[in-house]
Scaffold this active site. Sequence first.
Site, PDB file in Angstrom:
ATOM      1  N   ASN A 211       0.847  -1.199   0.000  1.00 31.02           N
ATOM      2  CA  ASN A 211       0.000   0.000   0.000  1.00 31.02           C
ATOM      3  C   ASN A 211       0.877   1.241   0.000  1.00 31.02           C
ATOM      4  O   ASN A 211       2.110   1.148  -0.046  1.00 31.02           O
ATOM      5  CB  ASN A 211      -0.965  -0.023   1.193  1.00 31.02           C
ATOM      6  CG  ASN A 211      -0.199  -0.090   2.496  1.00 31.02           C
ATOM      7  OD1 ASN A 211       0.547   0.819   2.834  1.00 31.02           O
ATOM      8  ND2 ASN A 211      -0.354  -1.189   3.230  1.00 31.02           N
ATOM      9  N   LYS A 290       8.425 -16.953 -10.934  1.00 31.66           N
ATOM     10  CA  LYS A 290       7.673 -15.824 -11.494  1.00 31.66           C
ATOM     11  C   LYS A 290       6.479 -16.344 -12.305  1.00 31.66           C
ATOM     12  O   LYS A 290       6.643 -17.228 -13.157  1.00 31.66           O
ATOM     13  CB  LYS A 290       8.601 -15.000 -12.391  1.00 31.66           C
ATOM     14  CG  LYS A 290       7.966 -13.753 -12.907  1.00 31.66           C
ATOM     15  CD  LYS A 290       8.931 -12.954 -13.756  1.00 31.66           C
ATOM     16  CE  LYS A 290       8.189 -11.836 -14.447  1.00 31.66           C
ATOM     17  NZ  LYS A 290       8.999 -11.206 -15.491  1.00 31.66           N
ATOM     18  N   PHE A 324      -4.170   3.238  15.008  1.00 31.39           N
ATOM     19  CA  PHE A 324      -4.455   4.303  14.053  1.00 31.39           C
ATOM     20  C   PHE A 324      -5.624   3.833  13.192  1.00 31.39           C
ATOM     21  O   PHE A 324      -5.805   2.617  12.998  1.00 31.39           O
ATOM     22  CB  PHE A 324      -3.241   4.584  13.161  1.00 31.39           C
ATOM     23  CG  PHE A 324      -2.340   5.669  13.694  1.00 31.39           C
ATOM     24  CD1 PHE A 324      -1.683   5.513  14.898  1.00 31.39           C
ATOM     25  CD2 PHE A 324      -2.182   6.865  12.987  1.00 31.39           C
ATOM     26  CE1 PHE A 324      -0.863   6.516  15.403  1.00 31.39           C
ATOM     27  CE2 PHE A 324      -1.369   7.877  13.482  1.00 31.39           C
ATOM     28  CZ  PHE A 324      -0.707   7.705  14.687  1.00 31.39           C
ATOM     29  N   LYS A 338     -13.521   0.765  15.534  1.00 32.72           N
ATOM     30  CA  LYS A 338     -12.241   0.042  15.696  1.00 32.72           C
ATOM     31  C   LYS A 338     -11.779   0.078  17.143  1.00 32.72           C
ATOM     32  O   LYS A 338     -11.230  -0.897  17.648  1.00 32.72           O
ATOM     33  CB  LYS A 338     -11.175   0.640  14.778  1.00 32.72           C
ATOM     34  CG  LYS A 338     -11.371   0.201  13.337  1.00 32.72           C
ATOM     35  CD  LYS A 338     -10.383   0.806  12.375  1.00 32.72           C
ATOM     36  CE  LYS A 338     -10.767   0.400  10.955  1.00 32.72           C
ATOM     37  NZ  LYS A 338     -10.126   1.168   9.919  1.00 32.72           N
ATOM     38  N   LYS A 342     -11.475  -3.664  18.508  1.00 33.94           N
ATOM     39  CA  LYS A 342     -10.105  -4.153  18.787  1.00 33.94           C
ATOM     40  C   LYS A 342      -9.764  -4.036  20.266  1.00 33.94           C
ATOM     41  O   LYS A 342      -8.658  -4.398  20.674  1.00 33.94           O
ATOM     42  CB  LYS A 342      -9.099  -3.389  17.927  1.00 33.94           C
ATOM     43  CG  LYS A 342      -9.315  -3.594  16.422  1.00 33.94           C
ATOM     44  CD  LYS A 342      -8.173  -3.062  15.580  1.00 33.94           C
ATOM     45  CE  LYS A 342      -8.508  -3.120  14.096  1.00 33.94           C
ATOM     46  NZ  LYS A 342      -7.416  -3.649  13.269  1.00 33.94           N
TER      47      LYS A 342
HETATM   48  O1  PMT Z   1       3.175   5.941   6.481  1.00 31.26           O
HETATM   49  P1  PMT Z   1       2.605   7.299   6.064  1.00 31.26           P
HETATM   50  O2  PMT Z   1       2.728   7.541   4.577  1.00 31.26           O
HETATM   51  O3  PMT Z   1       3.154   8.409   6.899  1.00 31.26           O
HETATM   52  O4  PMT Z   1       1.030   7.251   6.332  1.00 31.26           O
HETATM   53  C1  PMT Z   1       0.568   7.162   7.633  1.00 31.26           C
HETATM   54  C2  PMT Z   1      -0.640   6.218   7.756  1.00 31.26           C
HETATM   55  C3  PMT Z   1      -1.805   6.782   6.958  1.00 31.26           C
HETATM   56  C4  PMT Z   1      -0.279   4.817   7.243  1.00 31.26           C
HETATM   57  C5  PMT Z   1      -0.961   6.142   9.298  1.00 31.26           C
HETATM   58  O5  PMT Z   1      -1.205   7.425   9.793  1.00 31.26           O
HETATM   59  C6  PMT Z   1      -2.167   5.257   9.555  1.00 31.26           C
HETATM   60  O6  PMT Z   1      -3.318   5.660   9.501  1.00 31.26           O
HETATM   61  N1  PMT Z   1      -1.885   3.965   9.880  1.00 31.26           N
HETATM   62  C7  PMT Z   1      -2.915   2.904  10.032  1.00 31.26           C
HETATM   63  C8  PMT Z   1      -3.354   2.463   8.670  1.00 31.26           C
HETATM   64  C9  PMT Z   1      -4.327   1.316   8.735  1.00 31.26           C
HETATM   65  O7  PMT Z   1      -3.980   0.249   8.337  1.00 31.26           O
HETATM   66  O8  PMT Z   1      -5.452   1.533   9.309  1.00 31.26           O
HETATM   67  P2  PMT Z   1      -6.602   0.432   9.480  1.00 31.26           P
HETATM   68  O9  PMT Z   1      -7.781   1.260   9.763  1.00 31.26           O
HETATM   69  O10 PMT Z   1      -6.654  -0.475   8.301  1.00 31.26           O
HETATM   70  O11 PMT Z   1      -6.118  -0.417  10.727  1.00 31.26           O
HETATM   71  C10 PMT Z   1      -6.468  -0.067  12.058  1.00 31.26           C
HETATM   72  C11 PMT Z   1      -5.346  -0.369  13.007  1.00 31.26           C
HETATM   73  O12 PMT Z   1      -5.110  -1.785  13.079  1.00 31.26           O
HETATM   74  C12 PMT Z   1      -4.009   0.254  12.664  1.00 31.26           C
HETATM   75  O13 PMT Z   1      -3.415   0.671  13.870  1.00 31.26           O
HETATM   76  C13 PMT Z   1      -3.203  -0.908  12.057  1.00 31.26           C
HETATM   77  O14 PMT Z   1      -1.800  -0.759  12.306  1.00 31.26           O
HETATM   78  C14 PMT Z   1      -3.768  -2.086  12.812  1.00 31.26           C
HETATM   79  N2  PMT Z   1      -3.774  -3.353  12.080  1.00 31.26           N
HETATM   80  C15 PMT Z   1      -4.517  -3.508  10.957  1.00 31.26           C
HETATM   81  C16 PMT Z   1      -4.556  -4.725  10.300  1.00 31.26           C
HETATM   82  C17 PMT Z   1      -3.786  -5.799  10.812  1.00 31.26           C
HETATM   83  N3  PMT Z   1      -3.785  -6.973  10.203  1.00 31.26           N
HETATM   84  N4  PMT Z   1      -3.049  -5.628  11.905  1.00 31.26           N
HETATM   85  C18 PMT Z   1      -3.016  -4.434  12.555  1.00 31.26           C
HETATM   86  O15 PMT Z   1      -2.313  -4.283  13.562  1.00 31.26           O
END
Ligand code: PMT
Length: 400
Positions: A211, A290, A324, A338, A342
């Site tokens: 991503n 590949k 986040f 969330k 979570k």
């Molecule tokens: O890296 P940059 O370019 O500076 O951009 C920053 C950012 C946008 C990536 C950052 O600020 C951000 O929002 N990070 C979380 C992105 C995300 O995956 O969000 P989510 O809503 O899909 O996930 C929610 C939370 O669960 C996040 O804390 C994520 O780290 C966590 N997660 C999600 C899926 C997973 N399988 N395991 C996790 O721990």
Amino acid sequence: MANTLTGKHILLGISGGIAAYKSAVLCRELIKRGADVRVVMTPSATRFITPLTLQALSGHPVQHDLFDAEAEHGMGHIDLARWAELILVAPATAQAITRLVHGQADDLLCATVLASSAPLCVAPAMNRGMWDNPATRDNIAVLHERQVHVLGPAEGDQACGEHGPGRMLEPEQLAEQVELLFADAVLQGVKVVVTAGPTWEAIDPVRGLSNRSSGKMGYAVAQAASRAGADCILISGPTRLTCPQGVTRINVSSARDMAEAVQAEMNDCDIFIAVAAVADYRPVTPQDEKIKKDSEYLNLELVRNPDILASVASGEPRPYTVGFAAETRNLETYARQKLVSKQIDLIAANPVAGENSAFDSDDNELLLIDKASTLQLPRASKPVLAHQLIKEIAKRYGSR
Ligand code: PMT
């Protein structure tokens, strides 16, 4: 905010732009907050505002000559570089930024910055076209990589009659942001684990799912935690960023690698902050060779990745857990969902749609939500925002 600048040695560097007139007010703002301010001007800055004005306000002679025979040891830049606890270049013109990026040392301001190990802040001020120019954008990216604090610019009416980004932040805003950088060691002795960047889910040896996360936000959070005295471990997906000073980085690739690395740090972890954009799914069977394009359609079967954040929050021992949320719409509603699903302590929600997307940008805005409160941290550079976030986390962690 208390007078966090009391006795702090701040070197105010003024370069030659029309916003230099605001530096007089900035000097006063810093002194009002308790700082001991010395001023260095570039020769062109002296054409916009006189050294005498800044001398009267700072209470110290203003230096602008690299070859000042009066300076102690005859080496003004070295004396100033050693004296400064923080250097703030405001305004920082496009020209001054270029010179700082290239480490030029043929005026007193740039030579002092080059010789100093003090944290550096720059407050860009220029015409919007100059700010948008790829040359400036590249220079700013280099400053971010070097962990320089880029404060602003703001958007609005400009002295040239145009409207857009490039205005220097107001003196009060700049002084506030400098105060944040001197915030107390609120996480002294605390172990903080931060995840950052994207993950890479292999399809075959040359292709994968990932991503747009650059890692900037997560690295800024790790740096802010370390500056606040924490013992900080950064578990990073693939990025081009350099590891912040004082932080221990563990490089990982896939979500499962990240989950494993996180679990290995959880025994004595006090605070866990999940900034990484973890892939929710991965290919069921990554190919060893590949994949050849033999057919018109190719089906990829995907399977859910482990949720790292949720498993930390349900684990034992359980650190104070911060997630986040990256949302293209319904930011607050989805973030709250969330927080609950979570079972985490705090969530920092940021928009990832349109112009103000948090992905790969140098600045961001955060909506902090926990069970008891909602707090908006307005748009600022990621390092400044990260400092604010760490302060909020420390407050909540301390009063658990
Ligand atoms: O890296 P940059 O370019 O500076 O951009 C920053 C950012 C946008 C990536 C950052 O600020 C951000 O929002 N990070 C979380 C992105 C995300 O995956 O969000 P989510 O809503 O899909 O996930 C929610 C939370 O669960 C996040 O804390 C994520 O780290 C966590 N997660 C999600 C899926 C997973 N399988 N395991 C996790 O721990």
